[in-house]
Design a protein around this motif. Structure first.
Motif, PDB file in Angstrom:
ATOM      1  N   ASN A  12       0.857  -1.179   0.000  1.00  0.00           N
ATOM      2  CA  ASN A  12       0.000   0.000   0.000  1.00  0.00           C
ATOM      3  C   ASN A  12       0.893   1.229   0.000  1.00  0.00           C
ATOM      4  OD1 ASN A  12      -2.005   1.857   0.224  1.00  0.00           O
ATOM      5  ND2 ASN A  12      -2.891   1.016   2.107  1.00  0.00           N
ATOM      6  N   LEU A  13       1.207   1.696  -1.200  1.00  0.00           N
ATOM      7  CA  LEU A  13       2.114   2.821  -1.372  1.00  0.00           C
ATOM      8  C   LEU A  13       1.318   4.066  -1.698  1.00  0.00           C
ATOM      9  CD1 LEU A  13       4.826   1.009  -3.537  1.00  0.00           C
ATOM     10  CD2 LEU A  13       4.772   1.275  -1.057  1.00  0.00           C
ATOM     11  N   ALA A  14       1.587   5.120  -0.999  1.00  0.00           N
ATOM     12  CA  ALA A  14       0.829   6.356  -1.176  1.00  0.00           C
ATOM     13  C   ALA A  14       0.965   6.913  -2.584  1.00  0.00           C
ATOM     14  CB  ALA A  14       1.258   7.387  -0.139  1.00  0.00           C
ATOM     15  N   ASN A  15       2.149   6.755  -3.197  1.00  0.00           N
ATOM     16  CA  ASN A  15       2.366   7.312  -4.534  1.00  0.00           C
ATOM     17  C   ASN A  15       1.995   6.337  -5.641  1.00  0.00           C
ATOM     18  OD1 ASN A  15       4.416   5.588  -3.873  1.00  0.00           O
ATOM     19  ND2 ASN A  15       6.020   6.747  -4.953  1.00  0.00           N
ATOM     20  N   LEU A  16       1.528   5.145  -5.285  1.00  0.00           N
ATOM     21  CA  LEU A  16       1.125   4.159  -6.295  1.00  0.00           C
ATOM     22  C   LEU A  16      -0.266   3.620  -5.963  1.00  0.00           C
ATOM     23  CD1 LEU A  16       4.409   2.110  -6.911  1.00  0.00           C
ATOM     24  CD2 LEU A  16       3.330   3.770  -8.435  1.00  0.00           C
ATOM     25  N   GLN A  17      -1.229   4.497  -5.855  1.00  0.00           N
ATOM     26  CA  GLN A  17      -2.605   4.093  -5.605  1.00  0.00           C
ATOM     27  C   GLN A  17      -3.293   3.724  -6.923  1.00  0.00           C
ATOM     28  OE1 GLN A  17      -4.335   3.826  -2.468  1.00  0.00           O
ATOM     29  NE2 GLN A  17      -2.146   3.806  -1.950  1.00  0.00           N
ATOM     30  N   PRO A  18      -4.109   2.642  -6.938  1.00  0.00           N
ATOM     31  CA  PRO A  18      -4.788   2.253  -8.189  1.00  0.00           C
ATOM     32  C   PRO A  18      -5.876   3.251  -8.568  1.00  0.00           C
ATOM     33  CG  PRO A  18      -5.564   0.917  -6.369  1.00  0.00           C
ATOM     34  CD  PRO A  18      -4.433   1.741  -5.820  1.00  0.00           C
ATOM     35  N   GLU A  19      -6.191   3.269  -9.836  1.00  0.00           N
ATOM     36  CA  GLU A  19      -7.266   4.131 -10.345  1.00  0.00           C
ATOM     37  C   GLU A  19      -8.577   3.337 -10.356  1.00  0.00           C
ATOM     38  OE1 GLU A  19      -8.575   6.637 -14.360  1.00  0.00           O
ATOM     39  OE2 GLU A  19      -6.843   5.285 -14.385  1.00  0.00           O
ATOM     40  N   ALA A  20      -9.612   3.905  -9.768  1.00  0.00           N
ATOM     41  CA  ALA A  20     -10.926   3.261  -9.749  1.00  0.00           C
ATOM     42  C   ALA A  20     -11.715   3.688 -10.988  1.00  0.00           C
ATOM     43  CB  ALA A  20     -11.689   3.636  -8.484  1.00  0.00           C
ATOM     44  N   GLN A  21     -12.063   2.711 -11.803  1.00  0.00           N
ATOM     45  CA  GLN A  21     -12.845   2.971 -13.015  1.00  0.00           C
ATOM     46  C   GLN A  21     -14.175   2.237 -12.902  1.00  0.00           C
ATOM     47  OE1 GLN A  21     -10.541   1.817 -16.414  1.00  0.00           O
ATOM     48  NE2 GLN A  21      -8.888   3.286 -16.015  1.00  0.00           N
ATOM     49  N   VAL A  32      -7.390  -0.252 -11.481  1.00  0.00           N
ATOM     50  CA  VAL A  32      -6.363  -0.356 -12.522  1.00  0.00           C
ATOM     51  C   VAL A  32      -5.028   0.105 -11.962  1.00  0.00           C
ATOM     52  CG1 VAL A  32      -5.680   0.388 -14.835  1.00  0.00           C
ATOM     53  CG2 VAL A  32      -8.103   0.053 -14.281  1.00  0.00           C
ATOM     54  N   THR A  33      -4.039  -0.748 -12.109  1.00  0.00           N
ATOM     55  CA  THR A  33      -2.649  -0.388 -11.821  1.00  0.00           C
ATOM     56  C   THR A  33      -1.836  -0.680 -13.061  1.00  0.00           C
ATOM     57  OG1 THR A  33      -2.014  -2.571 -11.017  1.00  0.00           O
ATOM     58  CG2 THR A  33      -3.003  -1.068  -9.414  1.00  0.00           C
ATOM     59  N   LYS A  34      -0.622  -0.192 -13.084  1.00  0.00           N
ATOM     60  CA  LYS A  34       0.232  -0.451 -14.239  1.00  0.00           C
ATOM     61  C   LYS A  34       0.724  -1.890 -14.271  1.00  0.00           C
ATOM     62  CE  LYS A  34       1.682   4.282 -15.020  1.00  0.00           C
ATOM     63  NZ  LYS A  34       2.797   5.230 -15.221  1.00  0.00           N
ATOM     64  N   GLY A  35       0.517  -2.578 -13.168  1.00  0.00           N
ATOM     65  CA  GLY A  35       0.904  -3.975 -13.135  1.00  0.00           C
ATOM     66  C   GLY A  35      -0.265  -4.923 -13.324  1.00  0.00           C
ATOM     67  N   GLY A  36      -1.468  -4.394 -13.568  1.00  0.00           N
ATOM     68  CA  GLY A  36      -2.638  -5.242 -13.767  1.00  0.00           C
ATOM     69  C   GLY A  36      -3.891  -4.611 -13.180  1.00  0.00           C
TER      70      GLY A  36
END
Length: 1279
Positions: free
Chosen positions: A184-193, A236-240
């Motif tokens: 759970n990284l503050a600068n890598l939060q997933p995007e909710a679509q 959505v994350t850049k890893g999946g």
């Protein structure tokens, strides 16, 4: 215009068309119109992969755009062939993937995903390298193909998910989800679509989205049917990505008028121009309402609230061109549906749309393109590329390419049309100049062919016409689609079902489908979706678990709904099958040095289906290679592993399998050494189970040890401890011989574990493996088993209702904790829903015991009931009384003879139901055939009508009745005289029916009439006569000729019987006949008939008072009657029975004399007293000799007196003198006084020789000597 400027124009035109803003002054406010079009854009692009040969790979990307882009896949620039099954393409919303299940070296290539819609295309590429060996790819991988960026993999786990929502128009709905992120990284939060179906959602008037760290929420503040659909959350994350979906159903709200249709939905605006737009929509479902007859379209200018109806009459199709708009103004649109009951609520209003010429975009947005005005003063060139961009029934939308024009003067266009095969061109827009290279031509005929051309013009003139279009045919109204094909329903979850169907053979511009659902056996169809569904698959949610449903589908287009498809096969809602979880706790139960007996616990999750088999693997301790040790699979959780090496140490693990497949392997067992067990004590028990868990008690069950030791097992001890401790306590100090025990004294809410030790003569054996932990707390809502005797059937019933149930739950009944499997003695288990009953159809004394029931696939729902011997005897007695009730009867079986000689046997019960059954028997043979049976529930009468009653029917008639559990029987005996009478009456009625219907007949049969004067007359009545009819009388078959012929005209015939006596008895008969037939009536006036007649005569033959008559030998007592015959029962009494004549009266004959006339009904009595002293006497006697001349008159006189009054008789030569014209006798009887009276006898013309006196009691001589004697004299004198 140069090509460069053209490209700039096209780019700016499309960009600004998707983002332009029209502001309309509303006081101090402006209305912003949101973008309507978007080109494709990759949110997640393809990534390159390196894989080994024969391994799978999945390429994944996410695309957005409006309309939703279509993605095509290419390999090295060539479109993929998907028909061979080597490549699998999946698409869900905006997520697209390409799966290669088994890679080969031929799959080393560049793969491209191309996304496109009407607004453009976008693409993404990735390389796939397939290596033969693990390290070989490092030598051959091009540098350009090496991954340049390594994204951090964030694992997303949904903690709380949103489920299906079922709401109504006008309500609100909220979908929310929480999740955990690792890391759970503050600068890598997933995007909710958020997506609805295939469309991504953004914040708007209708949708509100809020996203924070670890949670996201979507709110629909004011629901319309447009909001219905499958909502998907993609993190959505850049890893999946991680995603979750659920269906939101929005039903029609209350209609303005009962049975009015639902509102239309999905309002779309097409071809907006300066003065018109084309509005389209989707029709509502009409499962429970009447068919729609049309629609009204309303418009409202932005900034106002004034809605105006655009069409005067309802339109039948779901598309309508709205004209008469003001250029530069923005509008909202909405639609209302109409049926025979009324008008629906309006649909959700459309997004705002501006009535603008598309060519004005550049000017409105300040676009600056440098031009050279080199054609000033000249008309423009001709347009080119004229074509139809849209074709409908009554209009065509034309588009064309504008000519190269750089003049300052404004340019416009004219459109001309012509019918096919003609050159007669007609200008379409004569009043309104067209400034846009796109225009809709209205008022065309359906199914006709047209061609069009366009002219450009300015103030200097008109250009040459463009090249005409090819023939354009308007659409023809083909009607609604045909019905969809076969509908197939399959299991999805425990509350949803997947529906699939074949598309209609005639789609006719298909829009979508409506799905209806109905509980099997009812006709209450409801809508599963309220917005047309485009695909031929649909998941129906919100169903009741365990309920059985059927489904149907309707196709829909602009004209309305098709016929319903055929109904699907019924399907019970249950969860789809999954593989079971792993077994656990493998235990060793016995070992003989060459084999081991293993046992394990079944998986906690069965996967929605019964576990069919188990697979056991073994390995030597310290090795890694597992080997399967049995083929075929094991069916039970007890298995003997053979072929082991003595002294070796083994480990085992187990797989479980069901219909869905093989589950995961269990955790391997402890190390088991293969050494023979020789201890004298028993081995461990196994399979500990719990039932009837309550707050302070529970029941433990177990299985007998496999290894018994040196002596037989005599009992068991149960031990328990709090979970997590080793402080074991013994629940029973004295060993129990059975394999169950109720443990009491537990602490509520405390978690315990149990174990069991078997006991034999050598001592206490090995303890079993500890049980699963169990909490001493009753299941919420749990109930106990009840025992009753059914009031209707008399069955003894143990009943239990479970507070928990699911699709796979089953009731297990046991006696003394052994499952009941023998149903041969009338034990029945009946289960309906959440209730199960154990029914004893034929209870016996051996049925006493403890009965328990448990419900599988629940949290231990169970209960028990103990039936003692005394209680069982009482219930069996009550059962017998219920099963053998007697139906009370108001009247027993009787008969009645009906017309035509039919026999009606009937009885009446106190009460019967409509389900009563009955049978009639004659001499133990059931009566059937053409005869009729029936009953009347209101009166309780049951009857049987026999059409032919003959001599063969003599005997006993019986009716047997069954009504529910009650029975009754009644019999009627018809034999001997009773049967003969009934048979004669039946024959008579049969003949009577035939006789009356055909010829002359007796309307009243022969009868005897007795008059007041005791006269006897035969009387009858005849009918249906004619002149030729003849009537005859007979006695004993001898014709009687009456003095007076019968008067047939009166219909009454009489035959008087003179001086009725024994001589006149016999069989009298009367006949009436003519050419139509003959009828006869007879009456028997003898025997019984004679007795009846004499009875009548006795009643009418009144008797006078007694009188005395003197005779030559004594006196006679006389009683005068109107009629007398010797058959009358007459008796005389004088202190004893005497005769009516007293000969030579003496003193002893004094006293009271009586006469009694009797019959069967009453008696008549007359009495005279002859005991008084004031006897009758002659005071003055007759002369001894009287001489008289011939033909002279002689008068003989004497005086008599006495009390009672004497009667005087005159005798001549010993014979009584009868008065005639020669002799006249005048007698005066004395009153009850001593006055003397004279008696005269006047004889004319006769010679009386002598006078003789005879009296009572003295002789004649003494009477003369003693003239004062009071005895009445009977005098006779002759000369």
């Amino acid at each position: 215009m140069s090509a460069r400027l053209k490209r700039i124009y096209d780019h700016q035109y499309h960009h600004k068309e998707s983002q332009y803003v029209v502001k309309t002054k509303m006081g101090e406010k402006y209305v912003r119109e949101e973008p309507m079009i978007r080109g494709p854009q990759f949110l997640v692009r393809l990534r390159s992969h390196t894989v080994f040969e024969n391994t799978p790979i999945k390429l994944f990307c996410t695309v957005e755009g409006f309309p939703m882009p279509v993605v095509k896949w290419y390999k090295d620039g060539v479109i993929l062939n998907l028909s061979a099954g080597r490549y699998l393409v999946e698409a869900k919303g905006g997520s697209h993937s390409l799966v290669i299940p088994r890679c080969t070296t031929e799959d080393t290539a560049q793969f491209t995903a191309v996304a496109g819609n009407i607004h453009g295309q976008a693409s993404s590429q990735a390389y796939v390298f397939v290596s033969l060996h693990m390290l070989s790819f490092f030598h051959f991988l091009p540098a350009a193909m090496l991954p340049k960026i390594h994204y951090t993999k964030i694992n997303i786990t949904f903690v709380e998910k949103f489920g299906p929502v079922f709401a109504t128009e006008g309500e609100s709905a909220t979908l929310s989800a929480t999740m955990t992120l690792n890391p759970n990284l503050a600068n890598l939060q997933p995007e909710a679509q958020w997506y609805r179906d295939d469309t991504r959602l953004f914040d708007s008037k209708w949708v509100k989205i809020e996203t924070g760290r670890g949670h996201t929420t979507l709110t629909l503040p004011n629901l319309f049917k447009d909001d219905e659909g499958l909502y998907t959350l993609r993190m959505v994350t850049k890893g999946g990505t991680a995603e979750h979906s659920a269906f939101v159903s929005v039903a029609d709200g209350p209609p303005p008028v009962p049975s009015a249709p639902g509102a239309p939905m999905d309002i779309k605006i097409h071809d907006a121009n300066r003065d018109y737009v084309i509005v389209s929509w989707k029709p509502p479902n009409t499962t429970t309402e009447g068919p729609i007859i049309g629609y009204f379209v309303d418009k409202c200018e932005v900034g106002t609230e004034n809605w105006t109806q655009c069409n005067d009459h309802p339109i039948k199709i779901c598309k309508y061109p709205v004209s008469g708009l003001f250029e530069g103004h923005s509008y909202y649109f909405r639609v209302r549906a109409v049926n025979s009951r009324g008008i629906s609520k309006p649909s959700r209003m459309s997004d705002p749309i501006a009535a603008l010429d598309p060519t004005e975009f550049e000017r409105l947005h300040g676009g600056c393109i440098c031009r050279e005005y080199t054609t000033e003063g000249k008309p423009p060139g001709a347009p080119s590329g004229v074509h139809a961009s849209e074709t409908d029934r009554t209009y065509v939308v034309l588009s064309w390419k504008a000519p190269a024009y750089f003049g300052k003067a404004p340019m416009w266009y004219y459109i001309e049309k012509a019918m096919a095969n003609t050159e007669t061109w007609q200008r379409v827009n004569t009043k309104v100049p067209i400034r846009s290279p796109r225009y809709a031509v209205f008022d065309l005929a359906e199914g006709k062919q047209y061609k069009f051309r366009v002219l450009s013009a300015n103030m200097y003139g008109t250009s040459e016409p463009s090249k005409p279009t090819h023939l354009i045919e308007t659409l023809e109204l083909k009607g609604v689609p045909s019905a969809p094909g076969q509908v197939i329903a399959t299991r999805e979850t425990d509350t949803s079902v997947l529906i699939q169907w074949a598309p209609p053979k005639e789609p006719n511009n298909l829009i979508g489908y409506y799905i209806d659902q109905c509980v099997k056996g009812s006709k209450d169809w409801t809508s599963a979706n309220h917005k047309p569904h485009k695909n031929t698959k649909f998941v129906v949610s919100g169903l009741k678990t365990g309920e059985t449903y059927v489904f149907r589908v309707q196709a829909i287009n602009e004209l309305g709904l098709s016929e319903e498809s055929q109904e699907s096969a019924p399907l019970t809602v249950r969860a789809a099958l999954t593989t079971p979880s792993a077994p656990y706790d493998i235990a060793l139960l016995n070992c003989d040095g060459r084999s081991m007996v293993l046992n394990w616990k079944k998986p906690l999750q069965a996967g929605g289906a019964a576990i069919k088999e188990y697979y056991v693997d073994k390995r030597r301790s310290g090795t890694s290679m597992w080997r399967e040790i049995h083929i075929p699979p094991v069916k039970e959780r007890l298995y003997k592993v053979e072929g082991l090496t003595e002294g070796a140490v083994y480990q085992f693990h187990v797989y479980a399998a069901n219909l869905a497949g093989l589950g995961p392997a269990s955790k391997h067992s402890d190390d088991f050494k293969c050494e023979a067990w020789t201890m004298p004590e028993p081995g461990p028990a196994y399979d500990l189970k719990f039932c009837e868990v309550r707050d302070n008690s529970l029941v433990v069950e177990w299985q007998k040890p496999i290894y018994a030791g040196s002596d037989p097992i005599t009992g068991y001890h149960v031990e328990y401890a709090k979970n997590g401790t080793s402080d074991w306590k013994t629940a029973n100090e004295k060993a129990v011989s059975h394999r169950f025990l109720k443990v009491t004294g537990l602490e509520v809410g405390t978690c315990y574990v149990f174990r069991v030790c078997a006991v034999n003569a050598a001592g206490v054996g090995m303890a079993s493996m500890p049980s699963d932990p169990v909490i001493a707390k009753a299941v919420e809502g749990s109930q106990e088993v009840s025992c009753t005797v059914d009031e209707k059937s008399g069955d003894i019933v143990l009943s239990f209702e479970s507070c928990q149930m699911n699709a796979s739950s089953q009731f297990i009944w046991k006696k003394d904790y052994k499952e009941i499997t023998d149903f041969s003695k009338g034990v029945v288990i009946k289960t309906e829903g959440s209730q199960s009953k154990l029914i004893f159809k034929n209870p016996e004394k051996e049925d006493a015991g403890t009965y328990s029931v448990s419900v599988t696939s629940t949290n231990g729902v169970s209960s028990s009931y103990t039936i003692s011997t005394e209680e069982l005897e009482k219930m069996m007695a009550l059962s017998y009384d219920i099963r053998h009730p007697i139906i009370p009867l108001k009247s027993e079986l009787a008969y009645k003879i009906l017309e035509r000689g039919r026999m009606r046997f009937w009885l009446q019960a106190e009460e019967i139901s409509s389900k009563v059954t009955y049978k009639f028997f004659a001499n133990n043979k059931e009566l059937s055939g053409p005869n009729k049976m029936g009953h009347d529930v209101s009166t309780g009468i049951i009857e049987f009508i026999m059409d032919h009653f003959t001599e063969e029917n003599e005997g006993t008639f019986t009716c047997q009745i069954t009504d529910g559990g009650g029975k009754a029987q009644s019999s009627l005996v018809l034999i001997g005289d009773a049967f003969k009478a009934a048979l004669a009456e039946a024959d008579f009625q049969r003949r009577e029916y035939i006789r009356v219907k055909e010829g002359p007949h007796f309307s009243e049969f022969l009868s005897l009439q007795v008059g007041d004067d005791c006269s006897v007359t035969l009387v009858c009545k005849v009918a249906n006569l004619k002149k030729e009819s003849e009537f005859h009388w007979y006695k004993d078959d001898t014709e009687i000729i009456p003095d007076v012929k019968p008067d047939l005209s009166s219909g009454v015939c009489k035959l008087p019987i003179k001086e009725f006596s024994m001589k006149t008895t016999g069989v009298y008969k009367a006949t009436i006949s003519d050419d139509r037939g003959k009828d006869m009536s007879q009456i028997d006036v003898s025997g019984k008939g004679m007795e009846i007649l004499v009875l009548h005569l006795s009643n009418v033959s009144s008797a006078a008072e007694l009188a005395i008559k003197c005779t030559a030998t004594g006196i006679q007592l006389q009683c005068h009657m109107k009629y007398y015959t010797s058959e009358m029962n007459i008796s005389w009494y004088h202190s004893r029975f005497i005769d009516s004549q007293i000969i030579e009266p003496m003193e002893k004959d004094k006293g009271a004399y009586s006469i009694v006339i009797t019959n069967s009904e009453n008696s008549h009595k007359r009495t005279m007293d002859l005991s008084g002293d004031d006897r009758g006497k002659v005071v003055g006697g007759l002369p001894d000799v009287v001489t008289i001349m011939e033909k002279k008159t002689l008068s003989l006189t004497c005086t008599v007196c006495g009390d009672p009054k004497p009667q005087v008789s005159w005798l001549k030569n010993g014979a009584e003198v009868e008065p005639d014209d020669q002799q006249d006798v005048i007698s005066f009887f004395a009153l009850l006084t001593s006055d003397m009276k004279q008696v005269h006898m006047i004889i004319g013309g006769d010679v009386v020789n002598q006078t003789t006196f005879k009296g009572f009691p003295a002789t004649a001589a003494s009477r003369r000597a003693d003239p004062t004697h009071t005895t009445p004299y009977f005098c006779s004198e002759s000369h």
